[in-house]
Design a protein around this motif. Structure first.
Motif, PDB file in Angstrom:
ATOM      1  N   ASP A  26       0.843  -1.202   0.000  1.00 57.18           N
ATOM      2  CA  ASP A  26       0.000   0.000   0.000  1.00 57.18           C
ATOM      3  C   ASP A  26       0.880   1.254   0.000  1.00 57.18           C
ATOM      4  OD1 ASP A  26      -2.431  -1.379   0.070  1.00 57.18           O
ATOM      5  OD2 ASP A  26      -2.546  -1.317   2.250  1.00 57.18           O
ATOM      6  N   ILE A  27       1.891   1.232   0.824  1.00 60.09           N
ATOM      7  CA  ILE A  27       2.776   2.388   0.948  1.00 60.09           C
ATOM      8  C   ILE A  27       3.541   2.617  -0.352  1.00 60.09           C
ATOM      9  CG2 ILE A  27       4.716   3.385   2.237  1.00 60.09           C
ATOM     10  CD1 ILE A  27       1.929   3.027   3.794  1.00 60.09           C
ATOM     11  N   THR A  28       4.090   1.553  -0.926  1.00 64.01           N
ATOM     12  CA  THR A  28       4.855   1.717  -2.169  1.00 64.01           C
ATOM     13  C   THR A  28       3.932   2.092  -3.336  1.00 64.01           C
ATOM     14  OG1 THR A  28       4.805  -0.679  -2.581  1.00 64.01           O
ATOM     15  CG2 THR A  28       6.747   0.199  -1.464  1.00 64.01           C
ATOM     16  N   ALA A  29       2.710   1.566  -3.367  1.00 64.85           N
ATOM     17  CA  ALA A  29       1.761   1.937  -4.430  1.00 64.85           C
ATOM     18  C   ALA A  29       1.427   3.417  -4.352  1.00 64.85           C
ATOM     19  CB  ALA A  29       0.495   1.092  -4.335  1.00 64.85           C
ATOM     20  N   ALA A  30       1.201   3.914  -3.149  1.00 64.85           N
ATOM     21  CA  ALA A  30       0.915   5.337  -2.976  1.00 64.85           C
ATOM     22  C   ALA A  30       2.075   6.193  -3.468  1.00 64.85           C
ATOM     23  CB  ALA A  30       0.622   5.642  -1.507  1.00 64.85           C
ATOM     24  N   LYS A  31       3.284   5.805  -3.092  1.00 66.29           N
ATOM     25  CA  LYS A  31       4.461   6.571  -3.513  1.00 66.29           C
ATOM     26  C   LYS A  31       4.630   6.541  -5.034  1.00 66.29           C
ATOM     27  CE  LYS A  31       7.985   6.675  -0.635  1.00 66.29           C
ATOM     28  NZ  LYS A  31       9.106   6.291   0.220  1.00 66.29           N
ATOM     29  N   GLU A  32       4.397   5.376  -5.646  1.00 63.10           N
ATOM     30  CA  GLU A  32       4.505   5.267  -7.105  1.00 63.10           C
ATOM     31  C   GLU A  32       3.471   6.145  -7.809  1.00 63.10           C
ATOM     32  OE1 GLU A  32       4.059   1.075  -7.764  1.00 63.10           O
ATOM     33  OE2 GLU A  32       6.081   0.631  -7.029  1.00 63.10           O
ATOM     34  N   ALA A  33       2.334   6.379  -7.154  1.00 62.75           N
ATOM     35  CA  ALA A  33       1.259   7.187  -7.736  1.00 62.75           C
ATOM     36  C   ALA A  33       1.347   8.654  -7.301  1.00 62.75           C
ATOM     37  CB  ALA A  33      -0.095   6.606  -7.331  1.00 62.75           C
ATOM     38  N   ASP A  34       2.429   9.011  -6.643  1.00 65.28           N
ATOM     39  CA  ASP A  34       2.636  10.378  -6.142  1.00 65.28           C
ATOM     40  C   ASP A  34       1.578  10.822  -5.141  1.00 65.28           C
ATOM     41  OD1 ASP A  34       5.042  10.828  -7.539  1.00 65.28           O
ATOM     42  OD2 ASP A  34       3.934  11.354  -9.350  1.00 65.28           O
ATOM     43  N   ALA A  35       1.056   9.875  -4.356  1.00 63.77           N
ATOM     44  CA  ALA A  35       0.142  10.193  -3.264  1.00 63.77           C
ATOM     45  C   ALA A  35       0.924  10.130  -1.955  1.00 63.77           C
ATOM     46  CB  ALA A  35      -1.020   9.200  -3.223  1.00 63.77           C
ATOM     47  N   ARG A  36       0.477  10.853  -0.968  1.00 64.76           N
ATOM     48  CA  ARG A  36       1.129  10.812   0.343  1.00 64.76           C
ATOM     49  C   ARG A  36       0.698   9.532   1.060  1.00 64.76           C
ATOM     50  NH1 ARG A  36      -0.253  14.306   5.622  1.00 64.76           N
ATOM     51  NH2 ARG A  36       1.401  13.465   6.925  1.00 64.76           N
ATOM     52  N   PRO A  37       1.638   8.642   1.400  1.00 69.37           N
ATOM     53  CA  PRO A  37       1.268   7.411   2.097  1.00 69.37           C
ATOM     54  C   PRO A  37       1.181   7.614   3.605  1.00 69.37           C
ATOM     55  CG  PRO A  37       3.596   7.359   1.573  1.00 69.37           C
ATOM     56  CD  PRO A  37       3.056   8.664   1.032  1.00 69.37           C
ATOM     57  N   ILE A  38       0.124   7.065   4.188  1.00 68.97           N
ATOM     58  CA  ILE A  38      -0.017   7.069   5.640  1.00 68.97           C
ATOM     59  C   ILE A  38      -0.307   5.638   6.078  1.00 68.97           C
ATOM     60  CG2 ILE A  38      -1.324   7.920   7.630  1.00 68.97           C
ATOM     61  CD1 ILE A  38      -1.794  10.495   6.069  1.00 68.97           C
ATOM     62  N   ARG A  39       0.504   5.157   7.010  1.00 72.57           N
ATOM     63  CA  ARG A  39       0.392   3.780   7.483  1.00 72.57           C
ATOM     64  C   ARG A  39      -0.720   3.684   8.532  1.00 72.57           C
ATOM     65  NH1 ARG A  39       3.078  -1.148   6.224  1.00 72.57           N
ATOM     66  NH2 ARG A  39       4.958   0.086   5.924  1.00 72.57           N
ATOM     67  N   VAL A  40      -1.624   2.748   8.304  1.00 64.59           N
ATOM     68  CA  VAL A  40      -2.619   2.366   9.299  1.00 64.59           C
ATOM     69  C   VAL A  40      -2.066   1.111   9.964  1.00 64.59           C
ATOM     70  CG1 VAL A  40      -4.981   1.581   9.676  1.00 64.59           C
ATOM     71  CG2 VAL A  40      -4.509   3.310   7.934  1.00 64.59           C
ATOM     72  N   LEU A  41      -1.922   1.160  11.256  1.00 63.55           N
ATOM     73  CA  LEU A  41      -1.370   0.022  11.970  1.00 63.55           C
ATOM     74  C   LEU A  41      -2.402  -1.094  12.029  1.00 63.55           C
ATOM     75  CD1 LEU A  41       0.349   2.018  14.834  1.00 63.55           C
ATOM     76  CD2 LEU A  41       1.344   1.220  12.679  1.00 63.55           C
ATOM     77  N   ARG A  42      -1.968  -2.288  11.744  1.00 67.37           N
ATOM     78  CA  ARG A  42      -2.875  -3.427  11.661  1.00 67.37           C
ATOM     79  C   ARG A  42      -3.318  -3.882  13.052  1.00 67.37           C
ATOM     80  NH1 ARG A  42      -0.065  -7.143   8.077  1.00 67.37           N
ATOM     81  NH2 ARG A  42      -0.667  -5.691   6.456  1.00 67.37           N
ATOM     82  N   SER A  43      -4.599  -4.085  13.197  1.00 63.00           N
ATOM     83  CA  SER A  43      -5.173  -4.545  14.455  1.00 63.00           C
ATOM     84  C   SER A  43      -4.685  -5.956  14.775  1.00 63.00           C
ATOM     85  CB  SER A  43      -6.700  -4.558  14.347  1.00 63.00           C
ATOM     86  OG  SER A  43      -7.264  -5.278  15.423  1.00 63.00           O
ATOM     87  N   PRO A  44      -4.474  -6.254  16.040  1.00 60.56           N
ATOM     88  CA  PRO A  44      -4.124  -7.621  16.418  1.00 60.56           C
ATOM     89  C   PRO A  44      -5.262  -8.596  16.099  1.00 60.56           C
ATOM     90  CG  PRO A  44      -4.155  -6.169  18.359  1.00 60.56           C
ATOM     91  CD  PRO A  44      -4.448  -5.330  17.167  1.00 60.56           C
ATOM     92  N   LEU A  45      -6.471  -8.090  15.900  1.00 61.26           N
ATOM     93  CA  LEU A  45      -7.618  -8.931  15.559  1.00 61.26           C
ATOM     94  C   LEU A  45      -7.740  -9.183  14.057  1.00 61.26           C
ATOM     95  CD1 LEU A  45     -10.267  -7.240  17.885  1.00 61.26           C
ATOM     96  CD2 LEU A  45      -8.862  -9.260  18.355  1.00 61.26           C
ATOM     97  N   SER A  46      -6.895  -8.526  13.262  1.00 62.90           N
ATOM     98  CA  SER A  46      -6.954  -8.668  11.808  1.00 62.90           C
ATOM     99  C   SER A  46      -6.688 -10.107  11.386  1.00 62.90           C
ATOM    100  CB  SER A  46      -5.919  -7.754  11.149  1.00 62.90           C
ATOM    101  OG  SER A  46      -5.872  -7.982   9.761  1.00 62.90           O
ATOM    102  N   THR A  47      -7.387 -10.530  10.350  1.00 64.98           N
ATOM    103  CA  THR A  47      -7.130 -11.860   9.792  1.00 64.98           C
ATOM    104  C   THR A  47      -5.901 -11.843   8.890  1.00 64.98           C
ATOM    105  OG1 THR A  47      -8.632 -11.415   7.953  1.00 64.98           O
ATOM    106  CG2 THR A  47      -9.555 -12.536   9.887  1.00 64.98           C
ATOM    107  N   ASN A  48      -5.440 -10.649   8.522  1.00 69.93           N
ATOM    108  CA  ASN A  48      -4.229 -10.513   7.711  1.00 69.93           C
ATOM    109  C   ASN A  48      -3.027 -10.598   8.634  1.00 69.93           C
ATOM    110  OD1 ASN A  48      -2.098  -9.794   6.079  1.00 69.93           O
ATOM    111  ND2 ASN A  48      -3.122  -8.046   5.160  1.00 69.93           N
ATOM    112  N   LYS A  49      -2.334 -11.706   8.588  1.00 71.03           N
ATOM    113  CA  LYS A  49      -1.206 -11.942   9.493  1.00 71.03           C
ATOM    114  C   LYS A  49       0.148 -11.723   8.814  1.00 71.03           C
ATOM    115  CE  LYS A  49      -3.947 -12.975  12.840  1.00 71.03           C
ATOM    116  NZ  LYS A  49      -4.270 -11.939  13.795  1.00 71.03           N
TER     117      LYS A  49
END
Length: 107
Positions: free
Chosen positions: A65-88
């Motif tokens: 997400d961060i690298t895609a934003a940078k490649e598209a000249d958008a400002r990247p902001i990291r959302v910290l992943r919840s410990p409850l997220s299924t994305n591990k």
């Protein structure tokens, strides 16, 4: 903040578009939106969608997400992943890719 400023809010997800019915139903009440515009990239790069929508600020939880934003000249902001997220999947230490982070967003 974005709603108060009158910004247009898009959601760009790598999810498969077979989830097209459920994802907006989850996002609309969370973000107090009447109709969420969700773009499904089906595991393809988000850069073309970020570019096409002329996104200026992009929030994401993954390194891609961060690298895609940078490649598209958008400002990247990291959302910290919840410990409850299924994305591990892991990601680099926050800030390593030059992004700002949304404080306490994992809660």
């Amino acid at each position: 903040m974005h709603k108060q400023r009158g910004d247009t809010i898009f959601f760009i997800t790598a999810r498969d578009s077979s989830k097209v019915n459920i994802v907006p139903k989850i996002l609309e009440p969370c973000f107090d939106l009447k109709k969420a515009e969700v773009i499904f990239t089906c595991n393809q790069s988000k850069t073309p969608s970020i570019t096409a929508k002329q996104v200026k600020v992009y929030y994401g939880d993954s390194d891609t997400d961060i690298t895609a934003a940078k490649e598209a000249d958008a400002r990247p902001i990291r959302v910290l992943r919840s410990p409850l997220s299924t994305n591990k999947t892991s990601y680099k230490e926050v800030g390593t890719l030059g992004e700002a982070a949304l404080r306490d967003s994992e809660n």
